[in-house]
Design a protein around this motif. Structure first.
Motif, PDB file in Angstrom:
ATOM      1  N   GLY A   3       0.816  -1.188   0.000  1.00  0.00           N
ATOM      2  CA  GLY A   3       0.000   0.000   0.000  1.00  0.00           C
ATOM      3  C   GLY A   3       0.853   1.242   0.000  1.00  0.00           C
ATOM      4  N   PHE A   4       0.175   2.375   0.051  1.00  0.00           N
ATOM      5  CA  PHE A   4       0.867   3.640   0.192  1.00  0.00           C
ATOM      6  C   PHE A   4      -0.044   4.575   0.964  1.00  0.00           C
ATOM      7  N   SER A   5       0.569   5.517   1.631  1.00  0.00           N
ATOM      8  CA  SER A   5      -0.175   6.490   2.424  1.00  0.00           C
ATOM      9  C   SER A   5      -0.072   7.850   1.772  1.00  0.00           C
ATOM     10  N   TYR A   6      -1.143   8.600   1.853  1.00  0.00           N
ATOM     11  CA  TYR A   6      -1.101   9.956   1.336  1.00  0.00           C
ATOM     12  C   TYR A   6      -1.976  10.844   2.198  1.00  0.00           C
ATOM     13  N   GLN A   7      -1.749  12.125   2.053  1.00  0.00           N
ATOM     14  CA  GLN A   7      -2.560  13.094   2.786  1.00  0.00           C
ATOM     15  C   GLN A   7      -3.112  14.122   1.821  1.00  0.00           C
ATOM     16  N   LYS A   8      -4.249  14.672   2.174  1.00  0.00           N
ATOM     17  CA  LYS A   8      -4.895  15.717   1.394  1.00  0.00           C
ATOM     18  C   LYS A   8      -4.033  16.972   1.479  1.00  0.00           C
ATOM     19  N   VAL A   9      -3.845  17.647   0.360  1.00  0.00           N
ATOM     20  CA  VAL A   9      -3.037  18.860   0.318  1.00  0.00           C
ATOM     21  C   VAL A   9      -3.940  20.031  -0.035  1.00  0.00           C
ATOM     22  N   GLY A  10      -3.802  21.121   0.695  1.00  0.00           N
ATOM     23  CA  GLY A  10      -4.584  22.320   0.406  1.00  0.00           C
ATOM     24  C   GLY A  10      -5.987  22.227   0.972  1.00  0.00           C
ATOM     25  N   ALA A  16     -15.579  18.762   2.959  1.00  0.00           N
ATOM     26  CA  ALA A  16     -16.058  17.384   2.879  1.00  0.00           C
ATOM     27  C   ALA A  16     -15.874  16.794   1.486  1.00  0.00           C
ATOM     28  N   SER A  17     -15.543  17.619   0.505  1.00  0.00           N
ATOM     29  CA  SER A  17     -15.382  17.125  -0.861  1.00  0.00           C
ATOM     30  C   SER A  17     -14.038  16.413  -1.003  1.00  0.00           C
ATOM     31  N   PRO A  18     -13.928  15.555  -2.035  1.00  0.00           N
ATOM     32  CA  PRO A  18     -12.642  14.878  -2.247  1.00  0.00           C
ATOM     33  C   PRO A  18     -11.537  15.887  -2.516  1.00  0.00           C
ATOM     34  N   SER A  19     -10.342  15.555  -2.112  1.00  0.00           N
ATOM     35  CA  SER A  19      -9.207  16.443  -2.342  1.00  0.00           C
ATOM     36  C   SER A  19      -8.833  16.425  -3.806  1.00  0.00           C
ATOM     37  N   ALA A  20      -8.433  17.563  -4.311  1.00  0.00           N
ATOM     38  CA  ALA A  20      -7.969  17.656  -5.697  1.00  0.00           C
ATOM     39  C   ALA A  20      -6.490  17.331  -5.799  1.00  0.00           C
ATOM     40  N   ARG A  21      -5.763  17.429  -4.684  1.00  0.00           N
ATOM     41  CA  ARG A  21      -4.331  17.140  -4.663  1.00  0.00           C
ATOM     42  C   ARG A  21      -4.017  16.263  -3.463  1.00  0.00           C
ATOM     43  N   ILE A  22      -3.084  15.349  -3.659  1.00  0.00           N
ATOM     44  CA  ILE A  22      -2.622  14.511  -2.558  1.00  0.00           C
ATOM     45  C   ILE A  22      -1.098  14.501  -2.554  1.00  0.00           C
ATOM     46  N   GLN A  23      -0.534  14.193  -1.404  1.00  0.00           N
ATOM     47  CA  GLN A  23       0.910  14.078  -1.271  1.00  0.00           C
ATOM     48  C   GLN A  23       1.210  12.763  -0.579  1.00  0.00           C
ATOM     49  N   VAL A  24       2.119  11.991  -1.151  1.00  0.00           N
ATOM     50  CA  VAL A  24       2.508  10.712  -0.558  1.00  0.00           C
ATOM     51  C   VAL A  24       3.203  10.991   0.759  1.00  0.00           C
ATOM     52  N   ARG A  25       2.882  10.192   1.751  1.00  0.00           N
ATOM     53  CA  ARG A  25       3.443  10.413   3.079  1.00  0.00           C
ATOM     54  C   ARG A  25       3.702   9.069   3.737  1.00  0.00           C
ATOM     55  N   GLU A  26       4.885   8.873   4.234  1.00  0.00           N
ATOM     56  CA  GLU A  26       5.212   7.649   4.961  1.00  0.00           C
ATOM     57  C   GLU A  26       4.704   7.768   6.386  1.00  0.00           C
ATOM     58  N   SER A  27       3.989   6.760   6.830  1.00  0.00           N
ATOM     59  CA  SER A  27       3.490   6.748   8.201  1.00  0.00           C
ATOM     60  C   SER A  27       3.577   5.337   8.747  1.00  0.00           C
TER      61      SER A  27
END
Length: 121
Positions: A3-10, A16-27
């Motif tokens: 898998g991979f983890s990401y977080q919402k950016v901006g 409540a809407s889906p994020s338009a940008r994501i950033q990969v993040r190790e957790s």
């Protein structure tokens, strides 16, 4: 488990809407929680485990488990984790390769384009 983890950016106008940008993040904490949940629930195939992080403390809280591919499943190849290939290999009893590299920040199309068409000019 791949898998991979990401977080919402901006921030979106509607949080409540889906994020338009994501950033990969190790957790490491999210990976361990996902492993435990997958084992506990006997998950096989695709599942998307969603967490939220408390900005003040850094604590993770489980939100939901989607027992189906989500719209970000296909993005694994862009971040060096081909989830579809990993699942196919696992079903065939083959070792799952660990890919390296890939992008670290992605714009989700068409969501990002709809919010800011000029950004793709």
């Amino acid at each position: 488990l791949r898998g991979f983890s990401y977080q919402k950016v901006g921030q979106n106008a509607d949080d409540a809407s889906p994020s338009a940008r994501i950033q990969v993040r190790e957790s490491a904490e999210a990976v361990e929680a996902a492993r435990r949940m997958a084992r506990y629930f006997g998950l096989t195939g695709f599942a998307c485990l969603d967490f939220i992080e408390d900005a003040a403390t850094g604590d993770l809280y489980a939100l939901e488990c989607n027992g189906r591919p989500t719209h970000t499943t296909s993005l694994g190849r862009k971040v060096g984790v081909d989830l579809c290939a990993a699942l196919a290999r696992a079903w065939q009893g083959e070792p799952v390769p660990v890919a390296e590299g890939g992008m670290s920040s992605l714009a989700l199309f068409p969501d990002a384009w709809r919010r800011d068409p000029a950004s793709f000019g």
